[in-house]
Scaffold this motif. Structure first.
Motif, PDB file in Angstrom:
ATOM      1  N   SER A   4       0.837  -1.211   0.000  1.00  0.00           N
ATOM      2  CA  SER A   4       0.000   0.000   0.000  1.00  0.00           C
ATOM      3  C   SER A   4       0.866   1.254   0.000  1.00  0.00           C
ATOM      4  O   SER A   4       0.534   2.241  -0.653  1.00  0.00           O
ATOM      5  CB  SER A   4      -0.956   0.008   1.189  1.00  0.00           C
ATOM      6  OG  SER A   4      -0.231   0.045   2.404  1.00  0.00           O
ATOM      7  N   ARG A   8       1.237   4.170  -2.970  1.00  0.00           N
ATOM      8  CA  ARG A   8       1.156   5.613  -2.703  1.00  0.00           C
ATOM      9  C   ARG A   8       2.327   6.356  -3.353  1.00  0.00           C
ATOM     10  O   ARG A   8       2.155   7.434  -3.897  1.00  0.00           O
ATOM     11  CB  ARG A   8       1.135   5.894  -1.202  1.00  0.00           C
ATOM     12  CG  ARG A   8      -0.164   5.584  -0.555  1.00  0.00           C
ATOM     13  CD  ARG A   8      -0.156   6.029   0.891  1.00  0.00           C
ATOM     14  NE  ARG A   8      -1.142   5.259   1.605  1.00  0.00           N
ATOM     15  CZ  ARG A   8      -0.972   4.722   2.787  1.00  0.00           C
ATOM     16  NH1 ARG A   8       0.145   4.900   3.447  1.00  0.00           N
ATOM     17  NH2 ARG A   8      -1.921   4.029   3.351  1.00  0.00           N
ATOM     18  N   PRO A  82       2.165   8.211   6.562  1.00  0.00           N
ATOM     19  CA  PRO A  82       1.444   8.560   5.334  1.00  0.00           C
ATOM     20  C   PRO A  82       0.648   9.857   5.500  1.00  0.00           C
ATOM     21  O   PRO A  82      -0.568   9.850   5.615  1.00  0.00           O
ATOM     22  CB  PRO A  82       0.536   7.351   5.103  1.00  0.00           C
ATOM     23  CG  PRO A  82       0.340   6.760   6.456  1.00  0.00           C
ATOM     24  CD  PRO A  82       1.594   7.049   7.230  1.00  0.00           C
ATOM     25  N   ALA A  84      -0.868  12.228   3.929  1.00  0.00           N
ATOM     26  CA  ALA A  84      -1.339  12.435   2.560  1.00  0.00           C
ATOM     27  C   ALA A  84      -1.445  13.911   2.168  1.00  0.00           C
ATOM     28  O   ALA A  84      -0.901  14.297   1.134  1.00  0.00           O
ATOM     29  CB  ALA A  84      -2.664  11.713   2.348  1.00  0.00           C
TER      30      ALA A  84
END
Length: 142
Positions: A4, A8, A82, A84
């Protein structure tokens, strides 16, 4: 690296390439297909440094870009969580910087295609819009 997280990273790279492509496409086709006023801006932000000799200006701005590239890659590497919005904001911002750096490296000036006299005396381009958008996403994420 988990799958995953790898996805990304790939998505950010593809997003970066897409933003640079949109900028290049708009600048190349602005005069051809649209009635836009194309301006060659030899300066830096808000046309600063336009009075320097071209070779000094290109070397200075290219060096600045190299430093910015290093800081961008370092930030992307150091952000282990992460985060984002922060990563996306930095990616959009640096893709805009890259679009203008490509102009400067290829032509010695940046191609500005957007001019709104009622709002500002300055001209700008899609890369500038991406830079501001990236900052608007990045700053609240800090």
């Amino acid at each position: 690296m988990p799958d995953s997280l790898r996805l990304r990273e790939i998505a950010l790279i593809l997003f970066f390439i897409a933003v640079v492509f949109i900028d290049r496409f708009a600048k190349i086709h602005a005069a051809t297909y649209f009635d836009l006023n194309v301006i060659h801006n030899p300066g830096f932000m808000f046309s600063t440094l336009h009075d320097l000799r071209p070779e000094i200006r290109v070397v200075f701005i290219s060096s600045f870009y190299g430093l910015a590239l290093f800081l961008f890659l370092l930030a992307q590497y150091m952000l282990v969580k992460p985060l984002a919005p922060l990563r996306i904001g930095l990616t959009i911002f640096f893709a805009g910087v890259t679009g203008n750096a490509m102009d400067r490296a290829a032509f010695g000036y940046v191609i500005d295609i957007i001019n709104i006299p009622s709002i500002s005396q300055y001209s700008f381009n899609p890369a500038d819009v991406f830079q501001w958008l990236g900052l608007l996403i990045t700053v609240p994420s800090l």
